[in-house]
Design a protein around this motif. Structure first.
Motif: not given
Length: 288
Positions: A86, A129-130, A146, A163, A167, A175, A198, A287
């Motif tokens: 990450s 992440a989105w 998302y 996207n 996640k 987040q 998710d 995230m």
């Protein structure tokens, strides 16, 4: 022994910029030595701590009047084979090895190049992440939401949509929702990681929300919340955050071409835009 290793890292960082150039793409591996011809320059007490700079994958450092070789190895996040788990983990591994702060940008995360906010918001370490730029990505499709299972690389924070599915794989505990105008942060709020992200629209609800920054001229201090009535999976409200059906700050209407209500709750300050609403808007979910 561990203290000696850390001391060597600090020494090498102090004497050569190549170890921390740009986004700290290279680190020193203290466990690998190589038999090679040392530099011809004198190494004595007057040159203690000096370096020849990098030659290929090697660097020579004058230590205790002896030229000592070190091998440079790629840093975590610098290539597919050196992917981090990450952005947060990459930041943790690289921070301390470099005297310069990490820069936001592209890093390799779980085999994919992903944008990482390393230095802008709340200490950095955020994985993008989105993202969606409103009115710029018509017609809308379900794959853009998302909570979609469709992959679209998150390689820039400028505009467009992206996207990263699944996640939860980032093992995040937090987040963050951020709204930008032409690349400038207008507001950012964080909360605990919501595992529904998710699966359905409710995953964008910030749990125990905390304001990071809010430059709006109205509804200041009110966190963005997802809508469950209009353009589900895209639309956010910044007026009644626990209603989920009352207003909008992004889209109004239904697929595939909802109407424009960008910044209607927030109202941009004149220092950011000459118009208070109905101008460029990008919302991103990170995230950490």
């Amino acid at each position: 022994m561990e203290q000696i290793k850390m001391g060597l890292i600090i020494l090498l960082v102090a004497v050569t910029s190549v170890l921390c150039e740009g986004q700290a793409k290279e680190l020193v591996d203290l466990y690998k030595r190589q038999t090679a011809t040392p530099p011809s320059e004198t190494c004595d007490s007057s040159s203690e701590g000096t370096s020849t700079g990098a030659s290929g994958d090697m660097i020579w450092v004058c230590r205790s009047s002896t030229w000592t070789p070190f091998r440079l190895t790629p840093a975590v996040g610098s290539s597919r084979t050196m992917s981090g788990s990450s952005c947060k983990r990459i930041k943790e591994q690289l921070t301390g090895a470099c005297s310069e702060p990490l820069s936001s940008g592209m890093y390799w995360v779980q085999g994919t190049q992903i944008y990482c906010d390393m230095d802008e918001l709340d200490g950095g370490g955020w994985t993008l992440a989105w993202q969606h730029s409103y009115t710029e990505n018509y017609p809308l499709t379900n794959k853009m939401t998302y909570f979609s299972n469709d992959f679209q690389a998150c390689t820039t924070r400028a505009s467009g949509w992206c996207n990263i599915p699944n996640k939860a794989r980032f093992s995040a505990t937090e987040q963050m929702i951020v709204a930008y105008h032409e690349g400038t942060v207008v507001y950012a709020y964080k909360g605990l990681f919501n595992r529904n992200i998710d699966f359905n629209w409710s995953g964008a609800i910030l749990l125990d929300p905390v304001k990071i920054v809010d430059r709006c001229t109205q509804e200041v201090g009110i966190q963005p919340a997802p809508e469950n009535k209009i353009a589900v999976g895209f639309t956010f409200d910044k007026w009644t955050p626990y209603n989920y059906k009352a207003n909008c700050d992004t889209y109004r209407g239904t697929y595939p071409r909802p109407n424009d209500c960008r910044w209607e709750n927030c109202k941009l300050p004149s220092s950011i835009s000459s118009k208070a609403d109905h101008v460029q808007m990008t919302v991103a979910i990170f995230m950490r």
